[in-house]
Design an enzyme around this catalytic site. Structure first.
Site, PDB file in Angstrom:
ATOM      1  N   ASN A   1       0.850  -1.197   0.000  1.00  0.00           N
ATOM      2  CA  ASN A   1       0.000   0.000   0.000  1.00  0.00           C
ATOM      3  C   ASN A   1       0.877   1.236   0.000  1.00  0.00           C
ATOM      4  O   ASN A   1       1.998   1.214   0.520  1.00  0.00           O
ATOM      5  CB  ASN A   1      -0.885   0.015   1.258  1.00  0.00           C
TER       6      ASN A   1
ATOM      7  N   HIS B   1       0.630   5.085   1.447  1.00  0.00           N
ATOM      8  CA  HIS B   1      -0.167   5.875   2.365  1.00  0.00           C
ATOM      9  C   HIS B   1       0.392   7.299   2.399  1.00  0.00           C
ATOM     10  O   HIS B   1       1.594   7.475   2.514  1.00  0.00           O
ATOM     11  CB  HIS B   1      -0.126   5.247   3.763  1.00  0.00           C
TER      12      HIS B   1
ATOM     13  N   SER C   1       4.440   6.973   2.539  1.00  0.00           N
ATOM     14  CA  SER C   1       5.075   5.711   2.918  1.00  0.00           C
ATOM     15  C   SER C   1       4.528   4.573   2.066  1.00  0.00           C
ATOM     16  O   SER C   1       3.313   4.460   1.886  1.00  0.00           O
ATOM     17  CB  SER C   1       4.768   5.369   4.381  1.00  0.00           C
TER      18      SER C   1
ATOM     19  N   ASP D   1      -2.596   0.451   8.138  1.00  0.00           N
ATOM     20  CA  ASP D   1      -1.479   1.396   8.003  1.00  0.00           C
ATOM     21  C   ASP D   1      -0.382   1.125   9.031  1.00  0.00           C
ATOM     22  O   ASP D   1       0.443   2.006   9.315  1.00  0.00           O
ATOM     23  CB  ASP D   1      -1.965   2.850   8.097  1.00  0.00           C
TER      24      ASP D   1
HETATM   25  N1  NHR Z   1      -6.688  -3.069   4.963  1.00  0.00           N
HETATM   26  C1  NHR Z   1      -5.952  -3.594   5.946  1.00  0.00           C
HETATM   27  N2  NHR Z   1      -6.436  -4.692   6.551  1.00  0.00           N
HETATM   28  N3  NHR Z   1      -4.771  -3.073   6.350  1.00  0.00           N
HETATM   29  C2  NHR Z   1      -4.314  -1.956   5.767  1.00  0.00           C
HETATM   30  O1  NHR Z   1      -3.150  -1.452   6.168  1.00  0.00           O
HETATM   31  C3  NHR Z   1      -5.055  -1.331   4.735  1.00  0.00           C
HETATM   32  C4  NHR Z   1      -6.264  -1.936   4.373  1.00  0.00           C
HETATM   33  C5  NHR Z   1      -7.058  -1.349   3.367  1.00  0.00           C
HETATM   34  C6  NHR Z   1      -6.670  -0.166   2.790  1.00  0.00           C
HETATM   35  C7  NHR Z   1      -5.147   1.791   2.634  1.00  0.00           C
HETATM   36  C8  NHR Z   1      -5.326   2.806   3.802  1.00  0.00           C
HETATM   37  C9  NHR Z   1      -4.545   4.098   3.559  1.00  0.00           C
HETATM   38  O2  NHR Z   1      -3.509   4.083   2.890  1.00  0.00           O
HETATM   39  C10 NHR Z   1      -5.482   0.454   3.184  1.00  0.00           C
HETATM   40  C11 NHR Z   1      -4.661  -0.132   4.133  1.00  0.00           C
HETATM   41  C12 NHR Z   1      -9.089   3.205   3.744  1.00  0.00           C
HETATM   42  C13 NHR Z   1      -9.372   3.434   5.079  1.00  0.00           C
HETATM   43  C14 NHR Z   1     -10.807   3.593   5.541  1.00  0.00           C
HETATM   44  O3  NHR Z   1     -11.047   3.941   6.681  1.00  0.00           O
HETATM   45  C15 NHR Z   1      -8.318   3.464   5.974  1.00  0.00           C
HETATM   46  C16 NHR Z   1      -7.021   3.258   5.544  1.00  0.00           C
HETATM   47  C17 NHR Z   1      -6.754   3.018   4.193  1.00  0.00           C
HETATM   48  C18 NHR Z   1      -7.786   3.000   3.301  1.00  0.00           C
HETATM   49  N4  NHR Z   1     -11.817   3.334   4.663  1.00  0.00           N
HETATM   50  C19 NHR Z   1     -13.248   3.375   4.972  1.00  0.00           C
HETATM   51  C20 NHR Z   1     -13.794   1.952   5.226  1.00  0.00           C
HETATM   52  O4  NHR Z   1     -14.804   1.875   5.945  1.00  0.00           O
HETATM   53  C21 NHR Z   1     -14.035   3.906   3.787  1.00  0.00           C
HETATM   54  C22 NHR Z   1     -13.645   5.270   3.373  1.00  0.00           C
HETATM   55  C23 NHR Z   1     -14.191   5.629   2.005  1.00  0.00           C
HETATM   56  O5  NHR Z   1     -14.797   4.784   1.315  1.00  0.00           O
HETATM   57  O6  NHR Z   1     -13.977   6.795   1.602  1.00  0.00           O
HETATM   58  O7  NHR Z   1     -13.269   0.984   4.667  1.00  0.00           O
HETATM   59  O8  NHR Z   1      -4.923   5.150   4.107  1.00  0.00           O
HETATM   60  C1  GAR Z   2      -2.947   9.016  -2.888  1.00  0.00           C
HETATM   61  O1  GAR Z   2      -2.465  10.176  -2.273  1.00  0.00           O
HETATM   62  C2  GAR Z   2      -2.799   7.834  -1.964  1.00  0.00           C
HETATM   63  O2  GAR Z   2      -1.616   7.864  -1.197  1.00  0.00           O
HETATM   64  C3  GAR Z   2      -3.989   8.023  -1.090  1.00  0.00           C
HETATM   65  O3  GAR Z   2      -5.019   8.469  -1.931  1.00  0.00           O
HETATM   66  C4  GAR Z   2      -4.464   9.103  -3.073  1.00  0.00           C
HETATM   67  C5  GAR Z   2      -4.899   8.363  -4.287  1.00  0.00           C
HETATM   68  O4  GAR Z   2      -4.554   9.074  -5.437  1.00  0.00           O
HETATM   69  N1  GAR Z   2      -4.375   6.800  -0.464  1.00  0.00           N
HETATM   70  C6  GAR Z   2      -5.148   6.770   0.599  1.00  0.00           C
HETATM   71  O5  GAR Z   2      -5.489   7.775   1.176  1.00  0.00           O
HETATM   72  C7  GAR Z   2      -5.580   5.405   1.040  1.00  0.00           C
HETATM   73  N2  GAR Z   2      -6.500   5.548   2.086  1.00  0.00           N
HETATM   74  P1  GAR Z   2      -4.555   8.369  -6.849  1.00  0.00           P
HETATM   75  O6  GAR Z   2      -5.889   7.657  -7.013  1.00  0.00           O
HETATM   76  O7  GAR Z   2      -4.434   9.501  -7.812  1.00  0.00           O
HETATM   77  O8  GAR Z   2      -3.394   7.425  -6.903  1.00  0.00           O
END
Ligand code: NHR
Ligand code: GAR
Length: 217
Positions: free
Chosen positions: A103, A105, A132, A141
């Site tokens: 991922n 982040h 990261s 994360d």
């Molecule tokens: N899943 C796991 N188990 N572990 C991680 O480290 C993950 C993951 C899924 C996605 C990306 C992460 C980021 O880079 C990621 C890492 C979405 C949310 C979230 O709260 C949090 C972290 C990340 C991605 N999503 C809400 C949910 O209920 C929905 C938000 C929306 O749809 O806009 O899933 O930040």
């Molecule tokens: C990027 O900044 C990525 O790091 C972030 O969303 C953007 C996606 O942009 N990811 C998250 O926040 C995951 N929760 P992109 O669709 O243009 O690559």
């Protein structure tokens, strides 16, 4: 295999790196959980199979994740790359791709896990922010960090301006990290990622800088 939810600029950076010969890889397919995701159109333009699996069509997170796994496994990918993928993945999914799920982040983890990282960074007053690339584990994360890139935070930044500055760095480090992974150069020891068996120097950023001299006299 790349999973997206939106714009797909990181996907585009990966496509561009492959096409430029900077990333020896083949993107077998792109899957998005938002049918209208612009990133799916980017994939199709690049001639890559693109699938939408709308999470709203499933009663539970686990059922969505099962459908996702079935579609991913059809392509037998070596690595699964989350690129702006916005759905938390369930335990079964994480276990299924353990060690080959990456991922990116938009923060310098462990600072600011979760959502709205740029606004939270500005709110907190940090002067350095960044992105990261990490292995995905059950702790959202919280998995081992592969590479980070830092950018300065300026006094007049807005979340949007800061996001753009961070995004430039994301586009640089994600293809790099994916290339390291596919070349078999990454390992994890005691929760730390090693490149070619060594910690990268920037992981201990200041350790080669001698402490400042106390004022004389
Ligand atoms: N899943 C796991 N188990 N572990 C991680 O480290 C993950 C993951 C899924 C996605 C990306 C992460 C980021 O880079 C990621 C890492 C979405 C949310 C979230 O709260 C949090 C972290 C990340 C991605 N999503 C809400 C949910 O209920 C929905 C938000 C929306 O749809 O806009 O899933 O930040
Ligand atoms: C990027 O900044 C990525 O790091 C972030 O969303 C953007 C996606 O942009 N990811 C998250 O926040 C995951 N929760 P992109 O669709 O243009 O690559």
């Amino acid at each position: 295999m790349v999973l997206i939810s939106g714009r797909g600029s990181n996907l585009q950076a990966i496509i561009d790196a492959v096409n430029a010969g900077r990333l020896p890889a083949e993107i077998r397919a792109v899957i998005g959980n938002q049918p209208g995701a612009p990133g799916l159109a980017r994939a199709r333009t690049a001639g890559i199979p693109a699938h939408a699996i709308d999470h709203r069509g499933f009663a539970t997170r686990e059922q969505f994740d099962q459908a996702l796994m079935r579609q991913i496994d059809f392509y037998r990918p070596r690595v699964v790359v989350l690129a702006g993928f916005m759905r938390i993945l369930s335990g079964a999914f994480i276990d299924h791709y353990a060690g080959r799920l990456l991922n990116i982040h938009p923060s310098l983890l462990p600072a600011f896990p979760g959502l709205n990282t740029h606004a939270r960074a500005l709110q907190s007053g940090v002067t350095v922010h960044g992105a990261s690339v990490h292995f995905v584990t059950h702790e959202v994360d919280g998995g081992p960090v592969i590479v980070q890139a830092a950018v300065p935070v300026f006094a007049d930044d807005t979340p949007e301006i800061l996001a753009e500055r961070v995004l430039m760095e994301e586009h640089r480090i994600y293809p790099l990290a994916i290339g390291w992974f596919l070349a078999g150069r990454l390992s994890v020891e005691n929760g730390r990622v090693l490149l070619d068996g060594h910690e990268r120097p920037e992981q201990g950023l200041n350790r080669d800088i001698p402490p400042s001299q106390p004022p004389s006299g």
